[in-house]
Design an enzyme around this catalytic site. Structure first.
Site, PDB file in Angstrom:
ATOM      1  N   HIS A  78      90.158-118.326  75.218  1.00  0.00           N
ATOM      2  CA  HIS A  78      91.183-119.167  74.594  1.00  0.00           C
ATOM      3  C   HIS A  78      92.332-119.285  75.587  1.00  0.00           C
ATOM      4  CE1 HIS A  78      93.077-115.310  73.930  1.00  0.00           C
ATOM      5  NE2 HIS A  78      92.045-114.908  73.202  1.00  0.00           N
ATOM      6  N   HIS A 126      93.598-116.151  77.479  1.00  0.00           N
ATOM      7  CA  HIS A 126      92.838-115.765  78.678  1.00  0.00           C
ATOM      8  C   HIS A 126      93.207-116.673  79.860  1.00  0.00           C
ATOM      9  CE1 HIS A 126      89.804-114.416  75.494  1.00  0.00           C
ATOM     10  NE2 HIS A 126      90.001-113.313  76.173  1.00  0.00           N
ATOM     11  N   LYS A 136      99.158-108.563  75.054  1.00  0.00           N
ATOM     12  CA  LYS A 136      98.599-108.608  73.689  1.00  0.00           C
ATOM     13  C   LYS A 136      97.937-107.268  73.351  1.00  0.00           C
ATOM     14  CE  LYS A 136      95.703-109.895  70.278  1.00  0.00           C
ATOM     15  NZ  LYS A 136      94.445-109.368  70.645  1.00  0.00           N
ATOM     16  N   ASP A 137      97.206-106.717  74.326  1.00  0.00           N
ATOM     17  CA  ASP A 137      96.548-105.415  74.149  1.00  0.00           C
ATOM     18  C   ASP A 137      97.390-104.391  74.907  1.00  0.00           C
ATOM     19  OD1 ASP A 137      93.993-106.338  72.729  1.00  0.00           O
ATOM     20  OD2 ASP A 137      94.115-107.649  74.451  1.00  0.00           O
ATOM     21  N   GLN A 194      96.073-100.890  75.805  1.00  0.00           N
ATOM     22  CA  GLN A 194      95.060-101.026  76.855  1.00  0.00           C
ATOM     23  C   GLN A 194      95.726-101.216  78.224  1.00  0.00           C
ATOM     24  OE1 GLN A 194      91.396-103.511  76.378  1.00  0.00           O
ATOM     25  NE2 GLN A 194      92.567-105.007  77.523  1.00  0.00           N
ATOM     26  N   SER A 210      93.495-114.682  69.802  1.00  0.00           N
ATOM     27  CA  SER A 210      92.478-113.645  69.947  1.00  0.00           C
ATOM     28  C   SER A 210      91.124-114.262  69.646  1.00  0.00           C
ATOM     29  CB  SER A 210      92.754-112.508  68.948  1.00  0.00           C
ATOM     30  OG  SER A 210      91.616-111.686  68.808  1.00  0.00           O
TER      31      SER A 210
HETATM   32  P1  AMP Z   1      89.317-109.765  75.759  1.00  0.00           P
HETATM   33  O1  AMP Z   1      88.417-110.872  76.157  1.00  0.00           O
HETATM   34  O2  AMP Z   1      89.778-109.827  74.354  1.00  0.00           O
HETATM   35  O3  AMP Z   1      88.797-108.407  76.179  1.00  0.00           O
HETATM   36  O4  AMP Z   1      90.661-109.960  76.587  1.00  0.00           O
HETATM   37  C1  AMP Z   1      90.628-110.109  77.992  1.00  0.00           C
HETATM   38  C2  AMP Z   1      92.036-110.101  78.523  1.00  0.00           C
HETATM   39  O5  AMP Z   1      92.774-111.161  77.913  1.00  0.00           O
HETATM   40  C3  AMP Z   1      92.803-108.819  78.179  1.00  0.00           C
HETATM   41  O6  AMP Z   1      93.612-108.462  79.282  1.00  0.00           O
HETATM   42  C4  AMP Z   1      93.631-109.230  77.001  1.00  0.00           C
HETATM   43  O7  AMP Z   1      94.808-108.467  76.834  1.00  0.00           O
HETATM   44  C5  AMP Z   1      93.968-110.656  77.366  1.00  0.00           C
HETATM   45  N1  AMP Z   1      94.357-111.436  76.194  1.00  0.00           N
HETATM   46  C6  AMP Z   1      93.698-111.544  75.009  1.00  0.00           C
HETATM   47  N2  AMP Z   1      94.403-112.293  74.149  1.00  0.00           N
HETATM   48  C7  AMP Z   1      95.543-112.667  74.797  1.00  0.00           C
HETATM   49  C8  AMP Z   1      96.681-113.447  74.435  1.00  0.00           C
HETATM   50  N3  AMP Z   1      96.804-113.996  73.236  1.00  0.00           N
HETATM   51  N4  AMP Z   1      97.655-113.613  75.357  1.00  0.00           N
HETATM   52  C9  AMP Z   1      97.560-113.047  76.591  1.00  0.00           C
HETATM   53  N5  AMP Z   1      96.500-112.309  76.991  1.00  0.00           N
HETATM   54  C10 AMP Z   1      95.512-112.118  76.111  1.00  0.00           C
END
Ligand code: AMP
Length: 292
Positions: free
Chosen positions: A42, A45, A157-158, A161, A193
């Site tokens: 999204h 990312h 966001k995380d 982590q 998300s």
């Molecule tokens: P994920 O695919 O959920 O594992 O997330 C991959 C990366 O994207 C991680 O570093 C997340 O923190 C980041 N991320 C997920 N959602 C958002 C968001 N809304 N804004 C900024 N970064 C994000």
């Protein structure tokens, strides 16, 4: 390497192919920024890809739904996957290479080695998902060794982590600069998300209350209100807005993630307010910086 049309991103699926490309770039004096993801991309990312582009001449993104960070009964099997759409989005954001390893590539048969950042991984989300951060740090350490980036970008966001990965990089002396990027939000404030796809229309309408509750609490804490009162109000607001169980709403030290004492924030200090709550069958998390 598979260079498809200009609407997709060149893709590699093995560590050997990845290293060939990355080593070619490095020999040519280029720098590499890395954005690990689990796909279902999204605009949050894509904002990380954009930040990565500002920091290095080449950007590598990985898409890998990491089995070791899901517990039995969690959504590993149903986690949204759409490779073609993801590759098109990566291309439009200016990503140079997508790494889509198989489970065997990431975890060769007989693998016994894991990475555990102790104690920080057992707080907050770690209480509710005890396996989770151990899976994250194990896969991120492996991805770092595969990609060998100069810079890696993670979303605020995380937040837990991000801080755990910073700690891992420091403790293991990975020669990688870790950057945090701000949370991308929908118009009502809901943090974007991949799991928002699970929300029903009604749940989605209510879900913005998580950010609203944290925002309101951050304002009150910044004005010197007592944390126990403010956190209680935030929980009540969530319950009145359609949220079910509230796993936590808490104020912590921004680096160590340890709880702060129940006293008005001292002037000139910063803290982090984090929340996790269930909207129907979907667990949402969010966080916000607090300063006085
Ligand atoms: P994920 O695919 O959920 O594992 O997330 C991959 C990366 O994207 C991680 O570093 C997340 O923190 C980041 N991320 C997920 N959602 C958002 C968001 N809304 N804004 C900024 N970064 C994000």
């Amino acid at each position: 390497m598979n260079s498809k049309t200009d609407r997709s991103t060149p893709t590699v699926r093995t560590r050997a192919e990845l290293l060939r490309q990355v080593m070619d770039w490095k020999r040519a004096g280029e720098t590499v920024a890395f954005v690990p993801t689990m796909g279902a991309l999204h605009s949050g990312h894509l904002s990380l890809i954009e930040k990565a582009r500002e920091k290095a001449s080449r950007v590598v993104a990985s898409i890998f739904v990491n089995p070791t960070q899901f517990a039995p009964g969690e959504d590993f099997d149903t986690y949204p996957r759409d490779e073609a759409a993801d590759l098109a989005k990566l291309a439009s954001a200016g990503c140079d290479l997508a790494y889509l390893p198989t489970v065997e590539e990431m975890y060769p048969e007989g693998t016994l080695t894991n990475v555990r950042v102790e104690s920080m991984s057992d707080l907050l989300d770690g209480i509710y998902r005890p396996h989770f951060f151990y899976g994250v740090t194990t896969v991120v350490a492996r991805l770092f060794l595969h990609v060998q980036p100069d810079v890696a970008v993670f979303g605020e966001k995380d937040y837990q982590q991000l801080q755990i990965i910073r700690r891992m990089v420091r403790d293991l002396a990975f020669p990688i600069e870790v950057l945090g990027a701000p949370t991308a939000r929908d118009a009502d404030g809901l943090a974007q998300s991949s799991r928002n796809l699970y929300l029903t229309a009604e749940e989605r309408r209510n879900a913005g209350a998580l950010q609203a509750a944290l925002h309101r609490a951050a304002m009150r804490l910044g004005a010197g209100a007592l944390p126990s009162e403010v956190l209680g109000e935030a929980r009540t607001l969530l319950s009145h807005s359609g949220f079910g169980k509230v796993d936590y709403v808490t104020l912590v030290d921004p680096a160590t993630l340890l709880d702060l004492p129940d006293a008005p924030l001292r002037e000139g200090t910063a803290a982090r307010l984090l929340g996790a709550a269930w909207m129907g069958r979907t667990r949402l998390i969010d966080n916000i910086s607090v300063s006085r």
